[in-house]
Design a protein around this motif. Structure first.
Motif, short mmCIF file in Angstrom:
data_model
loop_
_atom_site.label_atom_id
_atom_site.label_comp_id
_atom_site.label_asym_id
_atom_site.label_seq_id
_atom_site.Cartn_x
_atom_site.Cartn_y
_atom_site.Cartn_z
N ILE A 255 0.84 -1.20 0.00
CA ILE A 255 0.00 0.00 0.00
C ILE A 255 0.87 1.24 0.00
O ILE A 255 0.64 2.18 -0.77
CB ILE A 255 -0.95 -0.01 1.22
CG1 ILE A 255 -1.98 -1.12 1.07
CG2 ILE A 255 -1.62 1.36 1.38
CD1 ILE A 255 -2.78 -1.39 2.34
N SER A 256 1.90 1.26 0.84
CA SER A 256 2.79 2.41 0.93
C SER A 256 3.44 2.71 -0.41
O SER A 256 3.51 3.87 -0.83
CB SER A 256 3.87 2.16 1.99
OG SER A 256 4.74 3.25 2.08
N SER A 257 3.89 1.69 -1.11
CA SER A 257 4.55 1.91 -2.40
C SER A 257 3.56 2.27 -3.50
O SER A 257 3.95 2.82 -4.52
CB SER A 257 5.37 0.68 -2.80
OG SER A 257 4.53 -0.42 -3.07
N SER A 258 2.28 1.99 -3.28
CA SER A 258 1.26 2.29 -4.30
C SER A 258 0.65 3.67 -4.15
O SER A 258 0.08 4.19 -5.11
CB SER A 258 0.13 1.25 -4.23
OG SER A 258 0.62 -0.04 -4.50
N LEU A 259 0.75 4.24 -2.96
CA LEU A 259 0.16 5.56 -2.74
C LEU A 259 0.94 6.64 -3.50
O LEU A 259 2.17 6.59 -3.55
CB LEU A 259 0.15 5.91 -1.25
CG LEU A 259 -0.87 5.20 -0.39
CD1 LEU A 259 -0.63 5.53 1.09
CD2 LEU A 259 -2.29 5.59 -0.78
N LYS A 260 0.21 7.60 -4.03
CA LYS A 260 0.87 8.76 -4.63
C LYS A 260 1.50 9.58 -3.51
O LYS A 260 1.06 9.51 -2.36
CB LYS A 260 -0.16 9.63 -5.36
CG LYS A 260 -0.77 8.96 -6.57
CD LYS A 260 -1.78 9.88 -7.21
CE LYS A 260 -2.40 9.20 -8.42
NZ LYS A 260 -3.39 10.06 -9.09
N PRO A 261 2.52 10.38 -3.81
CA PRO A 261 3.09 11.25 -2.76
C PRO A 261 1.99 12.10 -2.12
O PRO A 261 1.17 12.69 -2.81
CB PRO A 261 4.08 12.11 -3.54
CG PRO A 261 4.47 11.25 -4.71
CD PRO A 261 3.21 10.50 -5.08
N GLY A 262 1.96 12.09 -0.81
CA GLY A 262 0.91 12.82 -0.08
C GLY A 262 -0.39 12.05 0.04
O GLY A 262 -1.34 12.54 0.65
N GLY A 263 -0.45 10.85 -0.56
CA GLY A 263 -1.67 10.04 -0.50
C GLY A 263 -1.95 9.58 0.93
O GLY A 263 -1.06 9.53 1.77
N LYS A 264 -3.20 9.26 1.20
CA LYS A 264 -3.61 8.86 2.54
C LYS A 264 -4.31 7.51 2.51
O LYS A 264 -4.94 7.14 1.53
CB LYS A 264 -4.53 9.91 3.16
CG LYS A 264 -3.80 11.22 3.39
CD LYS A 264 -4.70 12.24 4.03
CE LYS A 264 -3.87 13.49 4.28
NZ LYS A 264 -4.64 14.69 4.23
N LEU A 265 -4.18 6.80 3.61
CA LEU A 265 -4.80 5.50 3.79
C LEU A 265 -5.71 5.56 5.00
O LEU A 265 -5.31 6.04 6.06
CB LEU A 265 -3.70 4.44 4.03
CG LEU A 265 -4.15 3.08 4.57
CD1 LEU A 265 -4.96 2.33 3.51
CD2 LEU A 265 -2.93 2.27 4.99
N LEU A 266 -6.93 5.10 4.85
CA LEU A 266 -7.84 4.95 5.97
C LEU A 266 -7.80 3.47 6.34
O LEU A 266 -8.12 2.61 5.53
CB LEU A 266 -9.25 5.37 5.60
CG LEU A 266 -10.31 5.22 6.69
CD1 LEU A 266 -9.96 6.06 7.91
CD2 LEU A 266 -11.67 5.60 6.15
N LEU A 267 -7.37 3.18 7.56
CA LEU A 267 -7.14 1.81 8.00
C LEU A 267 -8.07 1.49 9.16
O LEU A 267 -8.12 2.22 10.14
CB LEU A 267 -5.68 1.66 8.43
CG LEU A 267 -5.18 0.29 8.83
CD1 LEU A 267 -5.26 -0.68 7.67
CD2 LEU A 267 -3.74 0.40 9.31
N ASN A 268 -8.80 0.41 9.05
CA ASN A 268 -9.71 -0.04 10.09
C ASN A 268 -9.10 -1.29 10.73
O ASN A 268 -8.85 -2.27 10.05
CB ASN A 268 -11.08 -0.36 9.49
CG ASN A 268 -12.09 -0.79 10.52
OD1 ASN A 268 -11.94 -0.51 11.70
ND2 ASN A 268 -13.11 -1.49 10.08
N VAL A 269 -8.82 -1.23 12.02
CA VAL A 269 -8.23 -2.38 12.73
C VAL A 269 -9.04 -2.67 13.99
O VAL A 269 -9.76 -1.82 14.50
CB VAL A 269 -6.75 -2.14 13.11
CG1 VAL A 269 -5.91 -1.95 11.87
CG2 VAL A 269 -6.60 -0.98 14.04
N LEU A 270 -8.88 -3.87 14.48
CA LEU A 270 -9.52 -4.28 15.73
C LEU A 270 -8.61 -3.92 16.90
O LEU A 270 -7.43 -4.25 16.89
CB LEU A 270 -9.79 -5.78 15.71
CG LEU A 270 -10.74 -6.24 14.61
CD1 LEU A 270 -10.73 -7.76 14.50
CD2 LEU A 270 -12.14 -5.73 14.85
#
Length: 101
Positions: free
Chosen positions: A14-29
């Motif tokens: 995911i990190s390598s696929s994000l554009k510079p400045g891109g954001k990830l919304l992560l849902n964890v338990l």
């Protein structure tokens, strides 16, 4: 994923696929959940924060089947560290009751 290593590979991808400045919304338990509600799992590996249970179902032809399931629960500091290891950072965090997203 079946392992922390597998989860880390997914985060790295995911990190390598994000554009510079891109954001990830992560849902964890949240790991604290299994200590407050151990009854939700048949067994709990407290060292690795994994809850295990068995799901039973019927196939289309009526045969009874079962599958072993698991959930990996994380603490927020652990998630922050895992994100940092792949070049990302946690910007914020929220909590809610399961199913109330």
């Amino acid at each position: 994923m079946d392992s922390d290593e597998g989860n880390q590979k997914v985060l790295a991808g995911i990190s390598s696929s994000l554009k510079p400045g891109g954001k990830l919304l992560l849902n964890v338990l949240n790991a604290s959940f299994i200590f407050r509600h151990p009854e939700n799992d048949e067994s709990v590996d407290v060292k690795n924060c994994i809850g295990y249970w068995t799901e039973h179902y019927k196939t289309e032809d009526g045969h009874q089947q079962s599958v072993q399931c698991s959930n990996r629960y994380y603490t927020f500091p652990e998630i922050k560290l895992r994100l940092q290891e792949v070049g990302m950072q946690a910007l914020d965090a929220w909590g809610c009751i399961a199913g109330s997203f």
